[in-house]
Structures are given as structure tokens and as C-alpha cells.
Design an enzyme around this catalytic site. Structure first.
Site, PDB file in Angstrom:
ATOM      1  N   HIS A  69      48.534 -12.056  59.155  1.00  0.00           N
ATOM      2  CA  HIS A  69      48.317 -11.718  57.743  1.00  0.00           C
ATOM      3  C   HIS A  69      49.628 -11.550  56.975  1.00  0.00           C
ATOM      4  CE1 HIS A  69      48.626  -7.397  59.133  1.00  0.00           C
ATOM      5  NE2 HIS A  69      49.287  -7.320  57.997  1.00  0.00           N
ATOM      6  N   ASP A  79      45.075 -11.634  64.982  1.00  0.00           N
ATOM      7  CA  ASP A  79      46.094 -11.374  63.963  1.00  0.00           C
ATOM      8  C   ASP A  79      47.478 -11.514  64.591  1.00  0.00           C
ATOM      9  OD1 ASP A  79      47.278 -10.733  61.597  1.00  0.00           O
ATOM     10  OD2 ASP A  79      46.729  -8.597  61.625  1.00  0.00           O
ATOM     11  N   SER A  84      53.162  -3.780  59.168  1.00  0.00           N
ATOM     12  CA  SER A  84      52.441  -4.915  59.723  1.00  0.00           C
ATOM     13  C   SER A  84      53.352  -5.918  60.393  1.00  0.00           C
ATOM     14  CB  SER A  84      51.708  -5.655  58.606  1.00  0.00           C
ATOM     15  OG  SER A  84      50.652  -4.905  58.129  1.00  0.00           O
TER      16      SER A  84
END
Length: 283
Positions: free
Chosen positions: A95, A141, A233
Site C-alpha cells: 500500500h 501487503d 507502514s
């Protein structure tokens, strides 16, 4: 840690773990289609801003495998992190890069303060997103970034190893601890883009501590509100073993309040996919 966009939009006060697929994951190591990211759409706008909650200031001397992964226009802010797994390859979250071409992204290594021009800055030559990743779910992910010019390894820039099954069985066990690092806001709300921070958490690859979650993920269990958060992230969840750093997980998603129960992509579940695309083996 990134909170996926649909999780961010969930009502405040709820453990906003986004809907997770409960299907059994296909073999993460079978030969996969290579997806080269293109386009100019900003990935998950306004949902990315860094935090390490109830952590401490650290240094790339302590976490030399830590890199910053950002669009070229976001160099001084906490967009995403990544893990250096060779002098030319970086591991991050899907992402963080989906919607961007390689030429639009930048990777910086050997840096504590994102607002300076120090460290080593590289432009990617290739971005590979796992072909099963979907922005509407939280599975798969994981992504790989190849930089056009190799990083120079030294005291502040070093690689982390990929965990083989033996290492995984020693480090990724219920009750063990691992350390996540990144840049951005702290629990006070003040930004920390001038200082790399880290926090050590209890982890588990099993159980329901983090709610229903996809296969091949690690749960960061609750411990006095310590957590990673938006913008961390893609960064590393790592542990030391036999005097080496191993990247066990990749910061993926979690509750919007960032006080525990973060979910990390389990790297050991994708070592064959990583090898097929980079030639880098688990150790």
C-alpha cells in the site's frame, strides 16, 4: 503504522480492524506474475502520517536496515518505511507504493532526520507489488523495490536477513518480542520526522489478539499502549538472532487509535516469492 483507508473511515472509538479475508492463502512462494506499478494516483491520500507510540528515539546506527520510502515530493515527511535486504533491494508494504511509478518514488538510507539532505538517496528502477494484493483488503501487503544504484553499506546502512523456517521458529513465537521502527508523530501528537524512533512489542503469529486477520500475518499484542501507526507502514518488525538482524514483519494495518494490536505482514510466508523476484534467500 498504516491504517488502511477503509479502517480510517470507521467510527472512532471502535477497534477498526478492516475486513480481513479468511480464505487460505495460496502458496506465497509459487512463481508469481511481476507487477510493475505505474500511474500517478496518490496511494491512500491523507491516511499516511507517521507514529511510534510510547517508543524511544533511536538511530540508524542501531537500526541500519531501516530506510525511508516516499514519493519524490514527500522526502521530508514520514510517508512509509522499508527494510534493506540487499544493497539494491528494499522490502516494504504494497500500500506504500501502489499507484506510483518507480521514477516517482525515492528511498533514503543511513538517515535519522528526514528534514536534512544527509544519508543516501536513491531512485528505484523497479517496483514489484505482490499480484494478489488488493487495496480493498489487508492480505498480501508486501512489495519489493529495486534501486537503480546500489547503496554503500557501512555502519549506518546494512541489510537485514530474511528468516528461514529455523529462524522463524525461534523468533516468531507467541510470547517473543520484536522491534518496529519508523518516523513521525508520537503519542503526544508531535511529529518525529527529525528523529527515528522504535518500540519493542510482544508478538504472536497465532491467536485472535488482533482480531480476524489474513494468513501470513503477525499480531503485535497489547503492551501498555505501545504501537506503530500511520506512516510507519512498510517498515521493519525485526529481531536479533545469532548476532544478525532478521526482518520478521512489515508494518501493514491496525486499529485507528494506534495503541496496540497492529498487524504485520509475515515475511517468512513470502520468502519464496521474494527469492523468485530478487534471488535473495532466507537465512
Amino acid at each position: 503504522m498504516f491504517k488502511s483507508l477503509h479502517a480510517v473511515m470507521t467510527a472512532l472509538g471502535v477497534l477498526a480492524l478492516s475486513a480481513c479475508s479468511t480464505q487460505t492463502a495460496p502458496d506465497a512462494g509459487l512463481p508469481q506474475e511481476t507487477v510493475t506499478v505505474t500511474g500517478t494516483e496518490k496511494a491512500f491520500p491523507d491516511a499516511i502520517g507517521s507514529q511510534i507510540v510510547y517508543g524511544t528515539v533511536t538511530s540508524v546506527t542501531n537500526r541500519p536496515y531501516q530506510v525511508s520510502v516516499t514519493p519524490s515530493t514527500e522526502l521530508s515527511g514520514g510517508w512509509c518505511g522499508g527494510t534493506l535486504i540487499s544493497s539494491t533491494w528494499v522490502l516494504t508494504a504494497a500500500h506504500c507504493v501502489v499507484g506510483y511509478s518507480a521514477s516517482q518514488m525515492r528511498v533514503r538510507a543511513g538517515i535519522n532526520d528526514l528534514t536534512t539532505t544527509s544519508g543516501q538517496l536513491r531512485t528505484p528502477s523497479q517496483i514489484i507489488v505482490h499480484p494478489y494484493y488488493s487495496s480493498s483488503a489487508d492480505a498480501y501487503d508486501i512489495a519489493l523495490i529495486k534501486v537503480g544504484t546500489a547503496f554503500t553499506l557501512g555502519s549506518t546502512v546494512q541489510t537485514a536477513a530474511l528468516p528461514n523456517n529455523t529462524t522463524e521458529s525461534a523468533l516468531d513465537v507467541n510470547g517473543k518480542y520484536a522491534t518496529v521502527s519508523g518516523w513521525g508523530k508520537t503519542e503526544t501528537g508531535a511529529y518525529s520526522n527529525r528523529a527515528l524512533r522504535e518500540v519493542t512489542l510482544p508478538i504472536t503469529p497465532t491467536g485472535s489478539d488482533c482480531g480476524s486477520r489474513p494468513s501470513n500475518t503477525i499480531c503485535g499484542k497489547y503492551d501498555a499502549g505501545k504501537d506503530s501507526c500511520n506512516g510507519d507502514s512498510g517498515g521493519p518488525l525485526a529481531a536479533r538472532y545469532n548476532n544478525r538482524f532478521y526482518v520478521l514483519g512489515i508494518v501493514s494495518y491496525g486499529p485507528v487509535e494506534c495503541r496496540g494490536y497492529g498487524v504485520y505482514t509475515r515475511v517468512n510466508g513470502y520468502v519464496n516469492w521474494i527469492y523468485n523476484n530478487t534471488g535473495i534467500s532466507a537465512q
